[in-house]
Design a protein around this motif. Structure first.
Motif, PDB file in Angstrom:
ATOM      1  N   VAL A 169       0.841  -1.194   0.000  1.00 59.71           N
ATOM      2  CA  VAL A 169       0.000   0.000   0.000  1.00 59.71           C
ATOM      3  C   VAL A 169       0.877   1.245   0.000  1.00 59.71           C
ATOM      4  O   VAL A 169       0.666   2.181  -0.779  1.00 59.71           O
ATOM      5  N   VAL A 170       1.893   1.253   0.860  1.00 59.59           N
ATOM      6  CA  VAL A 170       2.811   2.392   0.918  1.00 59.59           C
ATOM      7  C   VAL A 170       3.597   2.501  -0.378  1.00 59.59           C
ATOM      8  O   VAL A 170       3.810   3.597  -0.903  1.00 59.59           O
ATOM      9  N   ALA A 171       4.004   1.364  -0.914  1.00 55.06           N
ATOM     10  CA  ALA A 171       4.781   1.373  -2.158  1.00 55.06           C
ATOM     11  C   ALA A 171       4.000   2.005  -3.300  1.00 55.06           C
ATOM     12  O   ALA A 171       4.548   2.777  -4.099  1.00 55.06           O
ATOM     13  N   VAL A 172       2.701   1.695  -3.380  1.00 53.32           N
ATOM     14  CA  VAL A 172       1.876   2.280  -4.453  1.00 53.32           C
ATOM     15  C   VAL A 172       1.753   3.782  -4.267  1.00 53.32           C
ATOM     16  O   VAL A 172       1.861   4.559  -5.225  1.00 53.32           O
ATOM     17  N   LEU A 173       1.539   4.218  -3.022  1.00 53.50           N
ATOM     18  CA  LEU A 173       1.435   5.657  -2.759  1.00 53.50           C
ATOM     19  C   LEU A 173       2.745   6.368  -3.105  1.00 53.50           C
ATOM     20  O   LEU A 173       2.740   7.467  -3.676  1.00 53.50           O
ATOM     21  N   ARG A 174       3.858   5.729  -2.792  1.00 57.14           N
ATOM     22  CA  ARG A 174       5.151   6.348  -3.044  1.00 57.14           C
ATOM     23  C   ARG A 174       5.496   6.383  -4.533  1.00 57.14           C
ATOM     24  O   ARG A 174       6.365   7.134  -4.957  1.00 57.14           O
ATOM     25  N   GLN A 175       4.837   5.553  -5.335  1.00 57.82           N
ATOM     26  CA  GLN A 175       5.024   5.648  -6.782  1.00 57.82           C
ATOM     27  C   GLN A 175       4.511   6.982  -7.301  1.00 57.82           C
ATOM     28  O   GLN A 175       5.006   7.506  -8.295  1.00 57.82           O
ATOM     29  N   VAL A 176       3.503   7.515  -6.636  1.00 58.42           N
ATOM     30  CA  VAL A 176       2.913   8.789  -7.057  1.00 58.42           C
ATOM     31  C   VAL A 176       3.676   9.956  -6.434  1.00 58.42           C
ATOM     32  O   VAL A 176       3.918  10.975  -7.083  1.00 58.42           O
TER      33      VAL A 176
END
Length: 448
Positions: A355-362
């Motif tokens: 979940v954090v990884a996806v947010l950090r992609q943005v």
């Protein structure tokens, strides 16, 4: 053409439509007859859009789903009252009240909307909209004045022979506005009020429906499908068909709160404001879905803040349905930036560190606090519901889908019919738990 001629023409058209000879009849009509047909509301209206047969009615409540045609019914009724058009009126009503949630809504929906008053008149009958005076003036001298449910005292003094009240179930000062309007209904032989609203279980609406002089008609969205976008009914029924929200917003039903629910609608309505004050802290809470297909749970995204007055303010509900991870991650980051939030609070039970990884992609610098649920939904929600009961949570605006989910949320941790997880409520609970950490026992939180 005299009125009896119109009646004969109506009957002929219906008969010809059955006999598939309508084109031949229309080809024989002149331009005047065609124009009269286009604006002959009784010819086109459905039964639910026509005045009730109840003898001596004083209030007509039209409960309708979204896009069901209730605004058109209200506008056509006012047109008939202003001009004295049979069979909806016996004589012109010289003074009419138009009452909406706000003055802006009266103008945008009741007057200038696609089914509003300016749209339902032929050119020679159309009233003049005098925006500076907040009124409509018909060629025969009838006048309709604009009023807002935010200012009930403005109704003190004027008098009317007819009134149209739109979206009464959303009025902030509903009872006071209704009371002031009733004192002004004193012109003509039998002053009457039409109410067009999507139903909600408000005290005023239920009182009106229980009155012996109130007539009620119901208009379902599906009944007006021919006038809606082709994809709309399939999509909206796929998402909301059979749910409590769908019964309210599509079928025009009043859906009562669950007797065992954690939230009561009056807690929300009594503390509601249009805007929040300056806030000390703002967070964006996200409750990600397990999967991204169209029928999956929604991604709950709620923005909330804490003020200097120690109260909590719900600022936005940006929940997304059936979207892939990057889409909801972008929505979370957009909310974080739009509200200049301090952090994002993300539940990671379903996706873990992904979940954090996806947010950090943005946004690789996004401050994220992860939370993991170790107790049931109802147990986590109880302290937050208690804050509402104490009047310490304010909704800065209206968030209908969130509020409906809250008011049907029960001790089983489900909302409405229980078909889906209450994702909006989950995000709300995480946001307010984070903000009220000194007042509410805080779950395990890890800052990344």
């Amino acid at each position: 053409m005299p009125s009896d001629g119109v009646t004969i023409l109506q009957r002929a058209l219906k008969r010809c439509a059955r006999d598939r000879a309508l084109k031949e009849v229309l080809a024989a009509l002149d331009d005047g007859d065609i124009a009269r047909l286009i604006y002959d509301w009784p010819l086109w209206a459905r039964a639910a859009q026509m005045p009730p047969t109840l003898e001596g009615w004083r209030t007509w409540v039209i409960l309708g789903g979204r896009g069901a045609g209730k605004t058109r019914a209200g506008a056509e009724w006012v047109r008939a009252q202003a001009l004295g058009l049979s069979p909806l009126a016996a004589a012109p009503a010289r003074r009419i009240a138009l009452v909406g949630e706000t003055i802006a809504q009266v103008r945008a929906v009741m007057i200038e909307g696609v089914s509003g008053l300016l749209d339902v008149h032929p050119a020679h009958e159309r009233p003049v909209f005098e925006a500076s005076k907040q009124q409509l003036v018909w060629p025969n001298g009838s006048i309709a004045q604009m009023f807002s449910a935010e200012q009930p005292e403005a109704l003190r003094g004027p008098q009317f022979a007819a009134a149209w009240c739109d979206e009464l179930a959303k009025w902030r000062q509903a009872q006071a506005t209704w009371d002031m309007l009733q004192f002004g209904m004193r012109l003509g032989q039998a002053p009457r009020v039409v109410v067009t609203t999507t139903p909600r279980a408000t005290a005023l609406l239920k009182d009106l429906m229980g009155d012996a002089r109130t007539a009620v008609t119901r208009a379902r969205t599906a009944e007006n499908a021919a006038n809606l976008a082709p994809w709309f009914m399939d999509e909206i029924m796929r998402r909301y068909g059979g749910t409590a929200l769908g019964r309210q917003e599509l079928d025009g039903e009043i859906v009562e709160e669950r007797g065992t629910g954690l939230w009561q609608r009056r807690w929300i309505d009594d503390a509601r404001l249009e805007e929040a004050p300056a806030l000390r802290r703002i967070v964006v809470a996200v409750d990600p879905p397990v999967s991204a297909h169209a029928g999956s749970d929604a991604c709950g995204i709620v923005v909330a803040g804490k003020g200097a007055d120690a109260r909590f303010y719900v600022l936005a509900d940006r929940t997304l349905q059936g979207r892939e991870p990057l889409a909801w991650a972008r929505a979370v980051v957009a909310a974080y930036r739009d509200f200049a939030a301090d952090k994002v609070v993300a539940e990671v039970n379903q996706g873990g560190d992904l979940v954090v990884a996806v947010l950090r992609q943005v946004d690789e610098a996004l401050p994220v606090a992860t939370v993991r649920a170790t107790r049931g939904k109802a147990v986590r929600a109880e302290p937050v519901a208690a804050l509402y009961a104490e009047g310490r949570v304010v909704h800065a605006g209206r968030f209908e889908a969130l509020e409906d989910q809250m008011c049907t949320f029960g001790m089983d941790g489900r909302s409405g019919d229980g078909a889906r997880s209450p994702d909006r409520v989950d995000a709300l609970v995480w946001a307010l738990t984070e903000l009220s950490q000194t007042n509410v026992s805080r779950p395990h939180v890890r800052m990344l």
